[in-house]
Design an enzyme around this catalytic site. Structure first.
Site, PDB file in Angstrom:
ATOM      1  N   HIS A  81       0.863  -1.180   0.000  1.00  0.00           N
ATOM      2  CA  HIS A  81       0.000   0.000   0.000  1.00  0.00           C
ATOM      3  C   HIS A  81       0.902   1.233   0.000  1.00  0.00           C
ATOM      4  O   HIS A  81       2.142   1.112  -0.026  1.00  0.00           O
ATOM      5  CB  HIS A  81      -0.950  -0.029   1.201  1.00  0.00           C
ATOM      6  CG  HIS A  81      -0.267  -0.277   2.508  1.00  0.00           C
ATOM      7  ND1 HIS A  81       0.606   0.623   3.072  1.00  0.00           N
ATOM      8  CD2 HIS A  81      -0.298  -1.343   3.347  1.00  0.00           C
ATOM      9  CE1 HIS A  81       1.059   0.147   4.214  1.00  0.00           C
ATOM     10  NE2 HIS A  81       0.551  -1.053   4.400  1.00  0.00           N
ATOM     11  N   GLY A 136       1.836   3.137   2.211  1.00  0.00           N
ATOM     12  CA  GLY A 136       2.848   3.190   3.275  1.00  0.00           C
ATOM     13  C   GLY A 136       4.149   2.530   2.822  1.00  0.00           C
ATOM     14  O   GLY A 136       5.244   3.075   2.992  1.00  0.00           O
ATOM     15  N   HIS A 137       4.036   1.337   2.194  1.00  0.00           N
ATOM     16  CA  HIS A 137       5.247   0.660   1.699  1.00  0.00           C
ATOM     17  C   HIS A 137       5.909   1.472   0.587  1.00  0.00           C
ATOM     18  O   HIS A 137       7.135   1.581   0.520  1.00  0.00           O
ATOM     19  CB  HIS A 137       4.889  -0.713   1.109  1.00  0.00           C
ATOM     20  CG  HIS A 137       4.301  -1.678   2.082  1.00  0.00           C
ATOM     21  ND1 HIS A 137       2.988  -2.089   2.025  1.00  0.00           N
ATOM     22  CD2 HIS A 137       4.853  -2.334   3.128  1.00  0.00           C
ATOM     23  CE1 HIS A 137       2.756  -2.952   2.984  1.00  0.00           C
ATOM     24  NE2 HIS A 137       3.862  -3.118   3.678  1.00  0.00           N
ATOM     25  N   GLN A 144       7.531 -15.411  12.233  1.00  0.00           N
ATOM     26  CA  GLN A 144       6.985 -14.364  13.110  1.00  0.00           C
ATOM     27  C   GLN A 144       5.503 -14.565  13.405  1.00  0.00           C
ATOM     28  O   GLN A 144       4.878 -13.717  14.026  1.00  0.00           O
ATOM     29  CB  GLN A 144       7.268 -12.969  12.555  1.00  0.00           C
ATOM     30  CG  GLN A 144       6.559 -12.618  11.264  1.00  0.00           C
ATOM     31  CD  GLN A 144       7.104 -11.324  10.660  1.00  0.00           C
ATOM     32  OE1 GLN A 144       8.186 -11.299  10.093  1.00  0.00           O
ATOM     33  NE2 GLN A 144       6.361 -10.248  10.784  1.00  0.00           N
ATOM     34  N   GLY A 185       8.556   1.332   8.767  1.00  0.00           N
ATOM     35  CA  GLY A 185       7.482   2.241   9.149  1.00  0.00           C
ATOM     36  C   GLY A 185       7.446   2.452  10.663  1.00  0.00           C
ATOM     37  O   GLY A 185       7.651   1.514  11.440  1.00  0.00           O
ATOM     38  N   GLU A 186       7.138   3.682  11.062  1.00  0.00           N
ATOM     39  CA  GLU A 186       6.992   3.964  12.502  1.00  0.00           C
ATOM     40  C   GLU A 186       5.706   3.379  13.061  1.00  0.00           C
ATOM     41  O   GLU A 186       5.544   3.303  14.270  1.00  0.00           O
ATOM     42  CB  GLU A 186       7.018   5.483  12.736  1.00  0.00           C
ATOM     43  CG  GLU A 186       8.418   6.046  12.652  1.00  0.00           C
ATOM     44  CD  GLU A 186       8.466   7.546  12.877  1.00  0.00           C
ATOM     45  OE1 GLU A 186       7.397   8.182  13.012  1.00  0.00           O
ATOM     46  OE2 GLU A 186       9.579   8.087  12.880  1.00  0.00           O
ATOM     47  N   GLN A 193       8.540  -2.793  16.641  1.00  0.00           N
ATOM     48  CA  GLN A 193       9.389  -3.502  15.668  1.00  0.00           C
ATOM     49  C   GLN A 193      10.603  -2.647  15.302  1.00  0.00           C
ATOM     50  O   GLN A 193      11.729  -3.138  15.245  1.00  0.00           O
ATOM     51  CB  GLN A 193       8.571  -3.823  14.414  1.00  0.00           C
ATOM     52  CG  GLN A 193       9.403  -4.336  13.241  1.00  0.00           C
ATOM     53  CD  GLN A 193       8.560  -4.820  12.102  1.00  0.00           C
ATOM     54  OE1 GLN A 193       8.033  -5.922  12.151  1.00  0.00           O
ATOM     55  NE2 GLN A 193       8.430  -4.045  11.044  1.00  0.00           N
ATOM     56  N   SER A 232      -1.646  -3.583   5.556  1.00  0.00           N
ATOM     57  CA  SER A 232      -2.136  -4.672   4.695  1.00  0.00           C
ATOM     58  C   SER A 232      -3.328  -5.348   5.360  1.00  0.00           C
ATOM     59  O   SER A 232      -4.224  -5.859   4.687  1.00  0.00           O
ATOM     60  CB  SER A 232      -1.029  -5.699   4.464  1.00  0.00           C
ATOM     61  OG  SER A 232       0.116  -5.046   3.962  1.00  0.00           O
ATOM     62  N   ARG A 233      -3.343  -5.363   6.691  1.00  0.00           N
ATOM     63  CA  ARG A 233      -4.433  -6.046   7.402  1.00  0.00           C
ATOM     64  C   ARG A 233      -5.760  -5.293   7.279  1.00  0.00           C
ATOM     65  O   ARG A 233      -6.815  -5.883   7.542  1.00  0.00           O
ATOM     66  CB  ARG A 233      -4.081  -6.237   8.873  1.00  0.00           C
ATOM     67  CG  ARG A 233      -3.032  -7.320   9.082  1.00  0.00           C
ATOM     68  CD  ARG A 233      -2.980  -7.797  10.534  1.00  0.00           C
ATOM     69  NE  ARG A 233      -2.236  -9.026  10.664  1.00  0.00           N
ATOM     70  CZ  ARG A 233      -0.929  -9.105  10.912  1.00  0.00           C
ATOM     71  NH1 ARG A 233      -0.226  -8.007  11.042  1.00  0.00           N
ATOM     72  NH2 ARG A 233      -0.321 -10.278  11.009  1.00  0.00           N
TER      73      ARG A 233
HETATM   74  O1  PAF Z   1       6.816  -5.177   9.008  1.00  0.00           O
HETATM   75  C1  PAF Z   1       6.798  -6.191   8.278  1.00  0.00           C
HETATM   76  O2  PAF Z   1       6.158  -6.233   7.234  1.00  0.00           O
HETATM   77  C2  PAF Z   1       7.580  -7.423   8.714  1.00  0.00           C
HETATM   78  O3  PAF Z   1       7.533  -7.594  10.081  1.00  0.00           O
HETATM   79  C3  PAF Z   1       9.034  -7.434   8.189  1.00  0.00           C
HETATM   80  C4  PAF Z   1       9.857  -6.298   8.775  1.00  0.00           C
HETATM   81  C5  PAF Z   1       9.042  -7.341   6.677  1.00  0.00           C
HETATM   82  C6  PAF Z   1       9.723  -8.744   8.592  1.00  0.00           C
HETATM   83  O4  PAF Z   1       9.061  -9.848   8.080  1.00  0.00           O
END
Ligand code: PAF
Length: 285
Positions: free
Chosen positions: A34, A36-37, A61, A150-151, A156, A189-190
């Site tokens: 999206h 943001g990316h 994860q 992203g912040e 993370q 994305s969610r």
């Molecule tokens: O933020 C994300 O999309 C994921 O946690 C990442 C940093 C790509 C690691 O899989």
């Protein structure tokens, strides 16, 4: 733009770029891209000669009871967006390429200690271990000069910065401000997993953050008062199940004193149906 599927091919391509004196910027993603990316990629493009975006839904994860299978994917659409934006390389490996024994697991994990087990780490045990592990692997593969995150995923970002410092990884990590939909909901994305009713209801998150900032602007410094006000606001929306409201030191994520004396970050986790939304806002005064 080149789509690359294997570690060996990516290494070969980037070796040539580095030999030509080019700097490499990196944006790790799980796809279903999206704005943001694309903003992260834009930061990389503005700051580096070559930009690599990875698309990999990382199994380590996700816990067994989480939404790995349901996580949205659309590689053709992602590739179209990245091509249009002029990204140089997309690295989209299969699970077996990243975790060769086929199980989506590994023997070696990167564990960033306490920062990984608090807050979202308490709700999602092993989540940040999986993030730190795959980001380390990706850093080893891409060997970027700069990496962009992203912040919105505030914890993370903190985990990755700590990992890079602790392990002396030769990459500069940048946090990029959250990009929001016109109504204020953070791009994620969610969001695509929300029903129309839940999507409409989800604006309670930015509204609650705005309320907290307004109170701070009016002079409120009590963490318990701010916490309660945010909780009350979120609970006005019956469709959302509040999982966590935390106010932490914006630098360290440590617990704050009862009266704020330095910028604090408000971290929200609210579930709509099966979809967990997170957001953050740094309370400045
Ligand atoms: O933020 C994300 O999309 C994921 O946690 C990442 C940093 C790509 C690691 O899989």
């Amino acid at each position: 733009m080149q789509l690359i599927r294997t570690i060996a091919d990516l290494r070969t391509a980037l070796r040539a770029e580095r030999s030509a004196g080019k700097t490499v910027g990196f944006v790790p993603t799980m796809g279903y891209l999206h704005i943001g990316h694309l903003t992260l990629a834009k930061h990389s493009q503005l700051n580096c000669d070559v930009t690599v975006v990875s698309i990999f839904v990382n199994p380590t994860q996700f816990s067994p009871n989480e939404d790995l299978a349901q996580y949205p994917r659309n590689l053709p659409h992602d590739l179209k967006l990245l091509e249009e934006q002029g990204v140089d390389y997309v690295f989209a490996p299969e699970v077996d390429e990243m975790y060769p024994d086929g199980s989506g697991k590994t023997s070696t994990y990167v564990d960033v200690g306490d920062l990984s087990s608090i807050l979202m780490g308490a709700l999602r045990p092993n989540h940040f271990r999986g993030v730190a592990t795959v980001v380390s692997k990706l850093f080893n593969i891409v060997q970027p000069d700069k990496a962009f995150f992203g912040e919105k995923d505030y914890q993370q970002l903190a985990v990755i910065k700590r990992m890079v410092t602790d392990l002396n990884q030769p990459v500069e990590v940048f946090g990029v401000p959250t990009v929001r939909e016109p109504d204020g909901l953070a791009c994620s994305s969610r969001n695509s997993l929300l029903s129309a009713e839940d999507r409409a209801a989800a604006i309670i998150l930015p509204q609650a953050m705005q309320l907290a900032q307004t109170l701070v602007d009016q002079g409120e410094r009590s963490v318990s008062v701010l916490h309660q006000a945010v909780l009350d606001k979120l609970q006005q929306e019956a469709r959302g199940e509040v999982e966590a409201v935390d106010i932490r030191d914006a630098e360290t994520l440590a617990e704050t004193a009862e009266l704020l004396t330095a910028p604090a970050v408000l971290l929200l986790t609210v579930r709509f149906g099966k979809t967990r939304l997170i957001d953050q806002h740094v309370l400045r005064f």
